[in-house]
Design a protein around this motif. Structure first.
Motif, short mmCIF file in Angstrom:
data_model
loop_
_atom_site.label_atom_id
_atom_site.label_comp_id
_atom_site.label_asym_id
_atom_site.label_seq_id
_atom_site.Cartn_x
_atom_site.Cartn_y
_atom_site.Cartn_z
N PRO A 236 0.78 -1.23 0.00
CA PRO A 236 0.00 0.00 0.00
C PRO A 236 0.82 1.30 0.00
O PRO A 236 0.23 2.35 -0.19
N THR A 237 2.16 1.23 0.20
CA THR A 237 2.80 2.51 0.52
C THR A 237 2.95 3.44 -0.68
O THR A 237 2.77 4.65 -0.54
N GLY A 238 3.27 2.90 -1.88
CA GLY A 238 3.42 3.77 -3.04
C GLY A 238 2.11 4.46 -3.38
O GLY A 238 2.04 5.67 -3.61
N ALA A 254 -0.41 16.42 -11.39
CA ALA A 254 -0.76 16.50 -12.81
C ALA A 254 0.51 16.35 -13.65
O ALA A 254 0.53 15.63 -14.65
N ALA A 255 1.60 17.01 -13.21
CA ALA A 255 2.82 16.96 -14.00
C ALA A 255 3.44 15.57 -13.99
O ALA A 255 3.87 15.06 -15.01
N MET A 256 3.46 14.92 -12.82
CA MET A 256 4.15 13.62 -12.81
C MET A 256 3.35 12.53 -13.52
O MET A 256 3.92 11.62 -14.10
N GLU A 257 2.03 12.69 -13.53
CA GLU A 257 1.21 11.72 -14.27
C GLU A 257 1.12 12.08 -15.75
O GLU A 257 0.59 11.30 -16.54
N GLY A 258 1.58 13.25 -16.12
CA GLY A 258 1.54 13.65 -17.53
C GLY A 258 0.16 14.05 -18.02
O GLY A 258 -0.18 13.81 -19.18
N ILE A 259 -0.66 14.63 -17.15
CA ILE A 259 -2.00 15.07 -17.57
C ILE A 259 -1.90 16.53 -18.01
O ILE A 259 -1.82 17.43 -17.17
N PHE A 260 -1.90 16.77 -19.33
CA PHE A 260 -1.82 18.15 -19.80
C PHE A 260 -3.19 18.83 -19.74
O PHE A 260 -3.31 19.96 -19.33
N ILE A 328 9.76 6.00 -14.43
CA ILE A 328 10.85 5.02 -14.28
C ILE A 328 10.71 4.28 -12.94
O ILE A 328 10.81 3.06 -12.87
N MET A 329 10.44 5.05 -11.87
CA MET A 329 10.27 4.39 -10.56
C MET A 329 9.16 3.36 -10.61
O MET A 329 9.35 2.20 -10.20
N VAL A 330 8.00 3.76 -11.10
CA VAL A 330 6.86 2.84 -11.08
C VAL A 330 7.12 1.66 -12.00
O VAL A 330 6.83 0.51 -11.65
N GLY A 331 7.70 1.94 -13.17
CA GLY A 331 7.99 0.85 -14.10
C GLY A 331 8.94 -0.16 -13.50
O GLY A 331 8.69 -1.37 -13.55
N LEU A 332 10.01 0.35 -12.89
CA LEU A 332 10.96 -0.58 -12.28
C LEU A 332 10.32 -1.36 -11.15
O LEU A 332 10.55 -2.56 -10.99
N ILE A 371 18.53 2.97 -9.05
CA ILE A 371 17.91 3.95 -9.95
C ILE A 371 16.48 4.24 -9.51
O ILE A 371 16.05 5.40 -9.49
N ALA A 372 15.76 3.20 -9.10
CA ALA A 372 14.38 3.42 -8.67
C ALA A 372 14.34 4.34 -7.45
O ALA A 372 13.50 5.25 -7.37
N ASN A 373 15.25 4.12 -6.50
CA ASN A 373 15.27 4.98 -5.32
C ASN A 373 15.58 6.43 -5.68
O ASN A 373 14.95 7.35 -5.16
N LEU A 374 16.57 6.60 -6.54
CA LEU A 374 16.95 7.97 -6.87
C LEU A 374 15.86 8.66 -7.69
O LEU A 374 15.53 9.82 -7.43
N THR A 375 15.29 7.95 -8.66
CA THR A 375 14.23 8.61 -9.43
C THR A 375 13.03 8.89 -8.53
O THR A 375 12.32 9.87 -8.74
N GLY A 376 12.80 8.04 -7.53
CA GLY A 376 11.72 8.33 -6.58
C GLY A 376 11.97 9.66 -5.89
O GLY A 376 11.08 10.50 -5.77
#
Ligand code: HDD
Ligand code: HEM
Ligand code: HEM
Lengths: 443, 357
Positions: A236-238, A254-260, A328-332, A371-376
């Motif tokens: 549940p944490t993410g 909005a920006a991180m999800e890419g909703i223009f 990248i974080m979520v994908g990884l 990479i996941a930690n840093l991009t987070g």
């Protein structure tokens, strides 16, 4: 003014990125060391004790790196962000000073005892010192996240006429709704890193067919810890963190999800796509309708504000970087769950130790949890822009008034050179330790 | 409340200089006097086992300063930008030297790590002394030139040196002949302290020879102290007033003097710990006397436009300081417990402890 801030930001980003390579391993690894030591006390099988001592060596190298790269960070609040320190020091100084007092002392005092004291103090006390090291490092994460949580979502303060933030309510710093989800997510993410490292070293020993007994132990432990932590990091944490961002920083969300553009009803979730800042849309988009609304609000057609709803000066200043970091974080995270689930399945069927291709994959995946930690963290920090203290203090208002950009560029270059050297030496040392492997000591 | 925090932070700083001071000092001694491989190894070890837990005191002092006197922290850290960053780099070089020595077989590498450890210890001691010199001399607050301030009154920026190289210049730099004298005092004091530590903690072959060295260093320390006192008043004319108003503050210079005199009898002392205690007195006395001469000022101003920074005009809110006092007291109790536990388990000479994690 502009380029001065640019160098200050670059220097902070560079030095903290480098710093965070080390604590993310030590925080997770200390937990696993306590586990190995505890198992040894229960079952008296020597290899568990050897494992604890072997990983303590790796821990110690990382710890030293964490210390020497951490001191510059603390100094930099004053050297590069003097105005910010002056205005908010009365508040975030609390949590930073508590970190020194309650966690660094604990960790460093007992680390030496754990490393040198096994014969002096017997097994039970040795486990206790290991546990105190673990406690110290997690407390450190707790205080630094409390600091960061206040910057993301300020609470318990009052602003005086001269712009200074003063503390109104001490306990609010720790009951900040931003803190607990961020802490749990971050600590679990560091367990992800450490379990991947443990599993990877295990895969290496099994593949090279030397010290395979340790290799199998590391693989088994790493895979189990890795599977559990990878799942908990996403859910549940993410998910909980994402809800917080949607609630407290809607522009960043909005920006991180890419909703223009805001959709009439129900926002789609974007899986792939490249932000096109000129035309304000995503290129090559693949998206699933309505899922984002459901994930965030448990309602299929709840409206989610897009970037068109916010003024330019409230939006993060580097939207593509923010968007990519998050994806990248979520994908990884998704890949980690799949990989560890497969490994755990083979472990259960007793086929893991001979599944060569999977072992190679486990061995080489090591950079990715980092990479996941840093991009987070990039997601969190870029999303907080253009503010230092969300909604209240802009990044441009926080820099040191008296330090010129030439000086900052000079020190930035110095840090880059020095950290290259440091990184190289670190790799040599860790490589050497891993290559030697755990040793069995007869007492 | 401000006074409580001023004292608490001073104590933490003094402890930092006592503890990390001995490993800086060990580095200086190592650089100049260690000849055989065995001695080099043991001396490195006498610092290497302890430096990282000692450095936590610096981190703690920094954190507390940030919390209790944010304006001072902001002003001083940005004003001394260059030397502070250089100090950070030196700390890193020192750590590299200490941690890597035991990891490589070839003499060539060992020599490099030794130099890295020794030189950065020397320079750090010098820089810390120079920093203290800057604090007692004062700085050009507000960056005043021709009666106009370049920044708000509590900010400044010091170049490494000013062309005149004099503390009496209108815009003194970080390094001038006065701060260099204080820097040298710091180097000599810490070298004495480090030598005592080596004698106390190791069986190195140069231990008895080191007592000679301490004796000689102590003579030069006495000379430097007298010189510095002679020029001190010229550099900061108000510095002795505090002692006149509050004679009990004279206890601090007396502590220093006790250490200085005591160390002349170094060869007669029965126990090594006594010599170490005496050099500890030097450090305690030296720092506290300087701070006491300023109090409640913490950074004098060398121009007439801006008033100096004091503990009152740079502190955080009353409420913040008092909650922090509560947790700090708990913290200090914990620290004492850790120190006792550690002391009991790590007592004695360290020659045979295995080192090189
Ligand atoms: C192994 C590392 C790792 C993995 C696999 C994930 N995360 Fe993460 N995430 C972090 C490591 C991380 C982090 C470095 O620990 C952050 C940075 C700040 C924080 O508290 O944790 C973070 C922050 C963070 C934030 C807060 C961003 C902000 O503050 O603006 C959100 C919304 C998520 N994560 C969501 C997720 C989701 C939905 C994941 C699903 C797979 C996920 N993370 C996987
Ligand atoms: C390891 C985790 C962290 C990483 C990787 C990270 C990364 C970054 C990055 C990339 C920036 C630059 C943002 C930009 O220029 O747009 C930044 C800025 C900053 N971060 Fe973090 N950060 C981390 C944790 C923290 C924490 C815990 C704090 C607070 C205690 C913090 C405080 C700051 C400050 C003060 C800045 C400078 C101002 C700014 O550019 O926003 N960071 N960080
Ligand atoms: C602006 C942000 C940060 C500052 C000012 C900072 C400061 C420091 C300092 C001064 C040290 C050395 C402590 C010592 O002497 O023992 C250190 C180490 C450490 N830091 Fe950071 N740090 C920051 C970011 C982070 C983050 C984001 C985390 C984790 C969430 C973290 C976790 C740790 C841990 C666990 C250590 C102990 C050393 C280790 O295990 O590697 N720090 N940090």
């Amino acid at each position: 003014m502009e380029d001065m801030i640019f160098y200050d930001r670059l220097q902070f980003a560079f030095t903290i990125t480098f710093h965070y390579i080390f604590p993310q391993l030590t925080m997770g690894l200390s937990l696993m060391i306590v586990y190995f030591k505890y198992r040894y006390l229960r079952n008296k099988i020597e290899k568990y004790n050897d494992a604890a001592k072997f990983f303590m060596k790796i821990f110690a190298i990382n710890f030293t790196m964490g210390v020497v790269t951490g001191i510059p960070l603390e100094f930099q609040f004053g050297t590069n962000w003097a105005k910010f320190s002056e205005l908010t020091g009365g508040i975030i100084g609390q949590t930073l000073a508590m970190e020194g007092m309650f966690s660094f002392f604990l960790e460093s005092s007992f680390l030496a005892l754990f490393i040198f004291g096994e014969k002096l103090m017997g097994q039970k006390l040795h486990l206790l010192t290991g546990f105190l090291v673990f406690l110290g490092s997690w407390a450190s994460g707790w205080f630094i996240l409390a600091t960061n949580a206040w910057m993301q979502h300020p609470v318990g303060y009052e602003i005086l006429d001269n712009g200074k933030f003063v503390l109104q309510n001490f306990s609010a710093l720790f009951s900040n709704p931003w803190l607990l989800p961020a802490f749990l997510h971050n600590q679990l993410a560091s367990v992800v890193t450490s379990s991947f490292v443990v599993a990877s070293i295990g895969a290496f020993y099994v593949l090279r067919n030397k010290q395979t007994e340790y290799g199998q132990l590391f693989l088994k432990t790493g895979v189990i810890f890795g599977l559990v932590s990878s799942i908990l990091v996403a859910f549940p944490t993410g998910d909980w963190n994402a809800k917080n961002v949607a609630k407290y920083q809607p522009a960043a969300f909005a920006a991180m999800e890419g909703i223009f553009e805001t959709e009439e009803a129900g926002a789609e979730i974007v899986l792939v796509g490249q932000p096109n800042m000129v035309e304000k849309k995503l290129d090559n988009k693949i998206a699933v309708p309505n899922i984002l609304s459901f994930l965030t609000h448990q309602e299929w057609d709840r409206q989610i504000p897009g970037m068109d709803q916010f003024k330019q000066e409230e939006l993060p200043d580097n939207i593509p970087a923010l968007y990519y970091s998050y994806h990248i974080m979520v994908g990884l995270g998704t890949i980690f769950i799949c990989l560890m689930a497969l490994a755990a399945f083979l472990l259960w069927r007793k086929k893991l130790y001979v599944a060569k291709p999977l072992l190679w994959a486990i061995m080489f995946i090591v950079p990715f949890p980092y990479i996941a930690n840093l991009t987070g963290w990039y997601t969190a920090e870029l999303g907080r822009q253009p503010y230092l203290v969300y909604g209240l203090l802009r990044t441009t208002e926080g820099v040191s008034p008296s330090v010129s950009s030439g000086n900052t560029l000079f020190t930035l270059l110095g840090f880059v050179a020095l950290y290259m050297l440091l990184g190289l030496l670190f790799l040599v040392l860790v490589g050497k330790t891993i290559n030697e492997g755990p040793k069995h000591q007869t007492h | 409340m401000e006074t409580f925090w001023f004292i608490a932070i001073s104590i933490v700083l003094v402890i930092f200089f006592i503890l990390d001071g001995y490993d800086f000092g060990a580095g200086i001694i190592h650089l100049f006097f260690a000849k055989t491989e065995k001695d080099k190894e043991v001396i490195t070890k006498s610092a290497g086992l302890f430096w990282d837990s000692n450095e936590v005191w610096l981190v703690a002092a920094g954190g507390m300063l940030f919390m209790a006197f944010p304006t001072f922290y902001a002003s001083v850290f940005s004003g001394f930008y260059l030397p502070l960053i250089i100090v950070l780099w030196l700390i890193i070089f020192r750590a590299i030297g200490l941690e890597l020595r035991g990891q490589f077989k070839f003499q060539m590498w060992k020599d490099i790590w030794d130099k890295s450890f020794g030189l950065s210890s020397l320079l750090l001691a010098l820089f810390f002394g120079i920093a203290l010199g800057n604090i007692v001399r004062g700085v050009n607050l507000g960056g005043v030139e021709n009666g106009e301030s370049a920044y708000e009154g509590h900010y400044f920026f010091l170049p490494l040196w000013d062309s005149s190289f004099s503390p009496l210049s209108k815009t003194p730099g970080i390094i001038d002949w006065f701060t260099i004298i204080i820097g040298l005092i710091a180097v000599v004091t810490l070298a004495i302290h480090g030598a005592n530590w080596i004698i106390l903690k190791t069986n190195s072959s140069i231990n008895s020879y080191l007592k000679n060295i301490i004796f000689k260093l102590n003579i030069s320390l006495a000379v430097l102290t007298i010189i510095s006192l002679a020029v001190w008043n010229m550099v900061n004319p108000n510095s002795f007033n505090n002692f006149g108003h509050k004679p009990y503050l004279l206890i601090f210079p007396c502590i220093y003097l006790a250490g200085l005199i005591g160390l002349f009898f170094i060869k007669k002392l029965k126990k090594d710990i006594h010599a170490f205690t005496l050099s500890t007195l030097l450090i305690v006395g030296g720092i506290t006397s300087s701070l006491a001469s300023l109090f409640p000022v913490i950074l004098p101003s060398v121009n007439t436009i801006h008033e100096p920074l004091t503990i009152y005009n740079t502190s955080a809110s009353e409420y913040g300081l008092s909650v922090a006092m509560n947790w700090a007291l708990i913290g200090f109790i914990l620290l004492i417990i850790y120190a006792i536990v550690q002391k009991r388990l790590m007592a004695g000479k360290i020659d045979h402890m295995d080192y090189g994690h």
